[in-house]
Design a protein around this motif. Structure first.
Motif, PDB file in Angstrom:
ATOM      1  N   SER A 149      -3.110   5.959  22.583  1.00  0.00           N
ATOM      2  CA  SER A 149      -3.030   5.081  21.174  1.00  0.00           C
ATOM      3  C   SER A 149      -4.993   4.760  20.844  1.00  0.00           C
ATOM      4  N   TRP A 150      -5.448   4.903  21.812  1.00  0.00           N
ATOM      5  CA  TRP A 150      -6.969   5.045  21.305  1.00  0.00           C
ATOM      6  C   TRP A 150      -7.586   6.088  20.461  1.00  0.00           C
ATOM      7  N   MET A 151      -7.010   7.408  20.326  1.00  0.00           N
ATOM      8  CA  MET A 151      -7.184   8.024  19.428  1.00  0.00           C
ATOM      9  C   MET A 151      -6.721   7.424  17.778  1.00  0.00           C
ATOM     10  N   LEU A 152      -5.891   7.453  18.307  1.00  0.00           N
ATOM     11  CA  LEU A 152      -4.830   7.226  16.891  1.00  0.00           C
ATOM     12  C   LEU A 152      -5.285   5.827  16.433  1.00  0.00           C
ATOM     13  N   LEU A 153      -6.677   5.567  16.385  1.00  0.00           N
ATOM     14  CA  LEU A 153      -6.896   4.538  15.875  1.00  0.00           C
ATOM     15  C   LEU A 153      -8.230   4.908  14.648  1.00  0.00           C
ATOM     16  N   ILE A 154      -7.826   6.036  14.559  1.00  0.00           N
ATOM     17  CA  ILE A 154      -7.787   6.942  13.347  1.00  0.00           C
ATOM     18  C   ILE A 154      -7.296   6.816  11.933  1.00  0.00           C
ATOM     19  N   ALA A 155      -6.593   6.390  12.426  1.00  0.00           N
ATOM     20  CA  ALA A 155      -5.257   6.570  11.341  1.00  0.00           C
ATOM     21  C   ALA A 155      -5.344   4.586  10.254  1.00  0.00           C
ATOM     22  N   PRO A 156      -5.312   3.319  11.435  1.00  0.00           N
ATOM     23  CA  PRO A 156      -6.009   2.415  10.547  1.00  0.00           C
ATOM     24  C   PRO A 156      -6.979   2.748  10.377  1.00  0.00           C
ATOM     25  N   TYR A 157      -8.657   3.100  10.979  1.00  0.00           N
ATOM     26  CA  TYR A 157     -10.285   2.817  11.059  1.00  0.00           C
ATOM     27  C   TYR A 157      -9.662   3.400   9.649  1.00  0.00           C
ATOM     28  N   PHE A 158      -9.648   5.109   9.448  1.00  0.00           N
ATOM     29  CA  PHE A 158     -10.290   5.705   8.659  1.00  0.00           C
ATOM     30  C   PHE A 158      -8.564   6.486   7.073  1.00  0.00           C
ATOM     31  N   LEU A 159      -7.897   5.766   7.499  1.00  0.00           N
ATOM     32  CA  LEU A 159      -6.898   5.815   6.360  1.00  0.00           C
ATOM     33  C   LEU A 159      -6.907   4.439   5.818  1.00  0.00           C
ATOM     34  N   MET A 160      -5.764   3.754   7.011  1.00  0.00           N
ATOM     35  CA  MET A 160      -5.151   2.006   5.953  1.00  0.00           C
ATOM     36  C   MET A 160      -6.382   1.713   5.089  1.00  0.00           C
ATOM     37  N   MET A 161      -7.268   1.319   6.518  1.00  0.00           N
ATOM     38  CA  MET A 161      -7.917   0.387   6.498  1.00  0.00           C
ATOM     39  C   MET A 161      -8.885   0.342   4.660  1.00  0.00           C
ATOM     40  N   PRO A 162      -9.420   1.968   4.377  1.00  0.00           N
ATOM     41  CA  PRO A 162     -10.027   2.321   3.512  1.00  0.00           C
ATOM     42  C   PRO A 162      -9.129   1.754   2.355  1.00  0.00           C
ATOM     43  N   TRP A 203       0.706  -1.166   0.305  1.00  0.00           N
ATOM     44  CA  TRP A 203       0.216   0.101   0.206  1.00  0.00           C
ATOM     45  C   TRP A 203       1.146   1.207  -0.270  1.00  0.00           C
ATOM     46  N   LEU A 204       2.113   1.396   0.837  1.00  0.00           N
ATOM     47  CA  LEU A 204       2.681   2.403   0.792  1.00  0.00           C
ATOM     48  C   LEU A 204       3.615   2.620  -0.164  1.00  0.00           C
ATOM     49  N   GLY A 205       4.095   1.281  -0.733  1.00  0.00           N
ATOM     50  CA  GLY A 205       5.034   1.898  -1.904  1.00  0.00           C
ATOM     51  C   GLY A 205       4.296   2.158  -3.538  1.00  0.00           C
ATOM     52  N   HIS A 206       2.527   2.181  -3.353  1.00  0.00           N
ATOM     53  CA  HIS A 206       2.577   2.438  -4.544  1.00  0.00           C
ATOM     54  C   HIS A 206       1.561   4.068  -4.641  1.00  0.00           C
ATOM     55  N   MET A 207       2.577   4.829  -3.054  1.00  0.00           N
ATOM     56  CA  MET A 207       2.401   5.757  -2.353  1.00  0.00           C
ATOM     57  C   MET A 207       2.690   6.995  -3.508  1.00  0.00           C
ATOM     58  N   PRO A 208       3.859   6.802  -3.587  1.00  0.00           N
ATOM     59  CA  PRO A 208       4.787   7.807  -4.682  1.00  0.00           C
ATOM     60  C   PRO A 208       4.761   7.702  -6.496  1.00  0.00           C
ATOM     61  N   HIS A 209       3.637   6.651  -6.493  1.00  0.00           N
ATOM     62  CA  HIS A 209       2.675   7.025  -8.219  1.00  0.00           C
ATOM     63  C   HIS A 209       1.993   6.920  -7.622  1.00  0.00           C
ATOM     64  N   GLY A 210       1.227   7.187  -6.946  1.00  0.00           N
ATOM     65  CA  GLY A 210      -0.181   8.681  -6.897  1.00  0.00           C
ATOM     66  C   GLY A 210      -1.276   7.781  -6.799  1.00  0.00           C
ATOM     67  N   LYS A 211      -0.790   6.501  -6.216  1.00  0.00           N
ATOM     68  CA  LYS A 211      -1.787   4.834  -6.075  1.00  0.00           C
ATOM     69  C   LYS A 211      -2.185   5.202  -4.521  1.00  0.00           C
ATOM     70  N   PHE A 212      -3.450   5.529  -3.920  1.00  0.00           N
ATOM     71  CA  PHE A 212      -3.482   6.185  -2.584  1.00  0.00           C
ATOM     72  C   PHE A 212      -4.381   5.152  -1.920  1.00  0.00           C
ATOM     73  N   HIS A 213      -5.579   4.341  -2.905  1.00  0.00           N
ATOM     74  CA  HIS A 213      -6.744   3.481  -2.454  1.00  0.00           C
ATOM     75  C   HIS A 213      -6.364   2.325  -3.375  1.00  0.00           C
ATOM     76  N   HIS A 214      -6.746   1.670  -2.768  1.00  0.00           N
ATOM     77  CA  HIS A 214      -6.938   0.156  -3.675  1.00  0.00           C
ATOM     78  C   HIS A 214      -8.746  -0.587  -2.972  1.00  0.00           C
ATOM     79  N   ALA A 215      -8.587  -1.011  -4.961  1.00  0.00           N
ATOM     80  CA  ALA A 215      -9.929  -2.194  -4.189  1.00  0.00           C
ATOM     81  C   ALA A 215      -9.930  -3.689  -2.762  1.00  0.00           C
ATOM     82  N   SER A 216      -8.614  -3.336  -3.546  1.00  0.00           N
ATOM     83  CA  SER A 216      -7.887  -4.406  -2.564  1.00  0.00           C
ATOM     84  C   SER A 216      -6.754  -4.696  -2.859  1.00  0.00           C
TER      85      SER A 216
END
Length: 185
Positions: free
Chosen positions: A125-138, A62-75
Motif C-alpha cells: 500500500s505504501w509502494m502504491l502511493l506512486i499512483a495518486p502522487y505521480f498520476l492521479m493528483m498531477p 478525470w477517468l471519463g475524459h481519458m477515452p477522449h485523450g484528455k489525461f491532464h487538467h489544470a483543474s
C-alpha cells in the motif's frame, strides 16, 4: 486421478507458478475489504473530524475524459462534467482496490493467505502511493504529490494514512479468510 473443482483448476500458469481460482477470489475479497475499511475510515474522518473525503465524482470526471485523450487538467473541478462521473469514480475505486488485493497475492504468494502477516500489505500500500502522487493528483491538476493543494503536507499525510488503513484492512481480511476459508492442502 484427482477430480478438479473450481478451487483446484489453475487459472494462470506461468513458469511453474499456478494461481488457482479460489486464490484469485480470495485476493479480490482482500482488496475489496481493504477498500471498505478505507471508506469507513474516510466516513469517520468526515463525520467526526470534519476532514473532507475524496470526491469520487472528480476521479470519475478525470477517468471519463481519458477515452477522449484528455489525461491532464489544470483543474479537474473546472473540467466539463462527465455523465455518470460519480458512479465511474466509485467503481474505479473498488476495481483498483480489488486489483491491489490480487497484486498482493501475486507478489507474496498464495501461502501468505494461509498465514497472513501485516508487513506485506502495508509495504504494497505504501509502494502504491506512486499512483495518486505521480498520476492521479498531477492529472487532476493538483500537482505532484498534491503540491498545488492549499496544504500539500496534509494532502500527502492524508494519502499515506489512507493507504496504511487500506493495507491494514487487507491484512484483517486475509486473517479472517485464513480462518473462514482455509487454504486446501
Amino acid at each position: 486421478m484427482e477430480q478438479q473443482t473450481y478451487e483446484t483448476v489453475p487459472l494462470l500458469q506461468e513458469r511453474n507458478a499456478v494461481i488457482e481460482i479460489s486464490t484469485l477470489i480470495k485476493g479480490a475479497l482482500v482488496g475489496a475489504a481493504g477498500t471498505m475499511l478505507l471508506d469507513v475510515w474516510a466516513l469517520f474522518l468526515t463525520s467526526v473530524m470534519n476532514v473532507p473525503a475524496t470526491n469520487w465524482a472528480m476521479v470519475g470526471r478525470w477517468l471519463g475524459h481519458m477515452p477522449h485523450g484528455k489525461f491532464h487538467h489544470a483543474s479537474i473541478s473546472a473540467a466539463e462534467p462527465v455523465k455518470g462521473e460519480l458512479a465511474i469514480g466509485w467503481i474505479a475505486h473498488y476495481v483498483i482496490g480489488i486489483s491491489y488485493g490480487v497484486l498482493l497475492i501475486a507478489l507474496w504468494g498464495a501461502g501468505w493467505l494461509a498465514a497472513p502477516t501485516l508487513l506485506p500489505p502495508l509495504i504494497l500500500s505504501w509502494m502504491l502511493l506512486i499512483a495518486p502522487y505521480f498520476l492521479m493528483m498531477p492529472g487532476m491538476g493538483l500537482g505532484i504529490a498534491g503540491s498545488k493543494t492549499p496544504m500539500p503536507a496534509i494532502t500527502r499525510i492524508k494519502s499515506a494514512v489512507a493507504h496504511s488503513v487500506f493495507g491494514f484492512g487487507m491484512y484483517l481480511a486475509a486473517e479472517a479468510l485464513a480462518h473462514l476459508w482455509p487454504t486446501a492442502g
